[in-house]
Design a protein around this motif. Sequence first.
Motif, PDB file in Angstrom:
ATOM      1  N   LEU A 173       0.856  -1.189   0.000  1.00  0.00           N
ATOM      2  CA  LEU A 173       0.000   0.000   0.000  1.00  0.00           C
ATOM      3  C   LEU A 173       0.889   1.235   0.000  1.00  0.00           C
ATOM      4  CD1 LEU A 173      -3.029   0.994   0.480  1.00  0.00           C
ATOM      5  CD2 LEU A 173      -2.436   1.008   2.905  1.00  0.00           C
ATOM      6  N   SER A 174       0.540   2.216  -0.829  1.00  0.00           N
ATOM      7  CA  SER A 174       1.295   3.460  -0.824  1.00  0.00           C
ATOM      8  C   SER A 174       0.708   4.413   0.210  1.00  0.00           C
ATOM      9  CB  SER A 174       1.264   4.118  -2.215  1.00  0.00           C
ATOM     10  OG  SER A 174       0.013   4.767  -2.441  1.00  0.00           O
ATOM     11  N   GLU A 175       1.382   5.518   0.405  1.00  0.00           N
ATOM     12  CA  GLU A 175       0.852   6.563   1.284  1.00  0.00           C
ATOM     13  C   GLU A 175      -0.257   7.308   0.551  1.00  0.00           C
ATOM     14  OE1 GLU A 175       2.476  10.356   3.950  1.00  0.00           O
ATOM     15  OE2 GLU A 175       3.712   9.480   2.380  1.00  0.00           O
ATOM     16  N   LEU A 176      -1.291   7.693   1.282  1.00  0.00           N
ATOM     17  CA  LEU A 176      -2.367   8.505   0.732  1.00  0.00           C
ATOM     18  C   LEU A 176      -1.899   9.957   0.732  1.00  0.00           C
ATOM     19  CD1 LEU A 176      -5.386   8.722  -0.190  1.00  0.00           C
ATOM     20  CD2 LEU A 176      -5.966   8.978   2.223  1.00  0.00           C
ATOM     21  N   THR A 177      -1.689  10.512  -0.457  1.00  0.00           N
ATOM     22  CA  THR A 177      -1.107  11.848  -0.539  1.00  0.00           C
ATOM     23  C   THR A 177      -2.007  12.816  -1.301  1.00  0.00           C
ATOM     24  OG1 THR A 177       0.091  11.292  -2.571  1.00  0.00           O
ATOM     25  CG2 THR A 177       1.243  10.968  -0.487  1.00  0.00           C
ATOM     26  N   GLU A 178      -1.838  14.089  -1.008  1.00  0.00           N
ATOM     27  CA  GLU A 178      -2.587  15.142  -1.703  1.00  0.00           C
ATOM     28  C   GLU A 178      -1.794  15.601  -2.919  1.00  0.00           C
ATOM     29  OE1 GLU A 178      -3.351  19.610  -0.503  1.00  0.00           O
ATOM     30  OE2 GLU A 178      -4.799  18.295   0.519  1.00  0.00           O
ATOM     31  N   GLU A 179      -2.458  15.634  -4.054  1.00  0.00           N
ATOM     32  CA  GLU A 179      -1.811  16.019  -5.301  1.00  0.00           C
ATOM     33  C   GLU A 179      -2.633  17.099  -5.991  1.00  0.00           C
ATOM     34  OE1 GLU A 179       0.966  14.660  -5.603  1.00  0.00           O
ATOM     35  OE2 GLU A 179       0.849  12.716  -4.596  1.00  0.00           O
ATOM     36  N   THR A 180      -1.968  18.143  -6.458  1.00  0.00           N
ATOM     37  CA  THR A 180      -2.636  19.213  -7.184  1.00  0.00           C
ATOM     38  C   THR A 180      -2.306  19.094  -8.662  1.00  0.00           C
ATOM     39  OG1 THR A 180      -2.565  20.702  -5.271  1.00  0.00           O
ATOM     40  CG2 THR A 180      -2.901  21.708  -7.430  1.00  0.00           C
ATOM     41  N   LEU A 181      -3.324  18.957  -9.488  1.00  0.00           N
ATOM     42  CA  LEU A 181      -3.156  18.754 -10.924  1.00  0.00           C
ATOM     43  C   LEU A 181      -3.571  19.998 -11.686  1.00  0.00           C
ATOM     44  CD1 LEU A 181      -4.815  15.220 -11.199  1.00  0.00           C
ATOM     45  CD2 LEU A 181      -2.422  15.750 -10.744  1.00  0.00           C
ATOM     46  N   SER A 182      -2.677  20.468 -12.541  1.00  0.00           N
ATOM     47  CA  SER A 182      -3.030  21.602 -13.394  1.00  0.00           C
ATOM     48  C   SER A 182      -2.448  21.448 -14.786  1.00  0.00           C
ATOM     49  CB  SER A 182      -2.538  22.917 -12.768  1.00  0.00           C
ATOM     50  OG  SER A 182      -1.136  22.871 -12.563  1.00  0.00           O
ATOM     51  N   ALA A 183      -1.724  20.364 -15.015  1.00  0.00           N
ATOM     52  CA  ALA A 183      -1.145  20.096 -16.328  1.00  0.00           C
ATOM     53  C   ALA A 183      -0.818  18.618 -16.413  1.00  0.00           C
ATOM     54  CB  ALA A 183       0.123  20.931 -16.518  1.00  0.00           C
TER      55      ALA A 183
END
Length: 272
Positions: free
Chosen positions: A132-142
């Motif tokens: 299992l990976s870490e649950l992370t916050e990701e911001t996508l704009s491209a």
Amino acid sequence: MMMKRSIQRYVPLASLSLALWLAWGCEGNDTAGADLPPVSVSLVTKTSSGEVESTTSARRVVVFDEADKCVLNYSFVPGSGALSLKSGTYRMVTLSVPAGLGGLPDAGTTAGITPDLALSFDAKASITPFSLSELTEETLSAASVYTATLLPATSLLSLRVSGLPEGSSAKFTLLGMYASVGLDGTYAGSLDYPVSASGETVCFPTPGAATLSYSVDGGEPRELPIGRALEAGNRLTLELAWGEERQEIVIRQTTVTDWIPGNGGGEAGSAE
């Protein structure tokens, strides 16, 4: 009583990264993210040792929006997966899906999936290596690359028993190990799980110092405190011996080493 603990990491965690490789917009562009075209997200998975995965086994990526609503439950093979998402901020987690793992709906289904969704093995299935990976916050704009490092959520218990009287046999049970792990890496529940008396058994971690229950030739069960916790990504090896004087099994030596699933995968105990 419900017990919870965040997933233990046994190697320095290379945080999941979202490497943005195209700039978005142009000078003076104030268009809202919802009006932008979908973002292409390539999926990369790595092992706990940092190597890019080359397995043909499917992985699952689960994506939550800012309100923790599941918006995507996608199955892919490492090296070939990609997503299309609207610009915005998400929380993302990737996991292996071994046979017998329950709790996670089929790929494509998002209803009922929450960050703390409990994942456990079916009652009649043996526990097998699970990452299992870490649950992370990701911001996508491209257009982006999402890299998930999969770390073991299970552990390995190895027993070796010497000195039992000729013709005698012993049965062992690991008492009170965790019964499940959430997508957010939080362990919960309690389960007594049978383990191999001579070999390796894949288990979930324990909330504290582990305890074994054992019986010899079907006799009255006895408890054997181990004095060490069973932690995710660890191999706990116990050298046990029969003490003739007190007619009991004692611990001669305890060894803890790192365990990478696939490098000595372990013998699964029966959960029946």
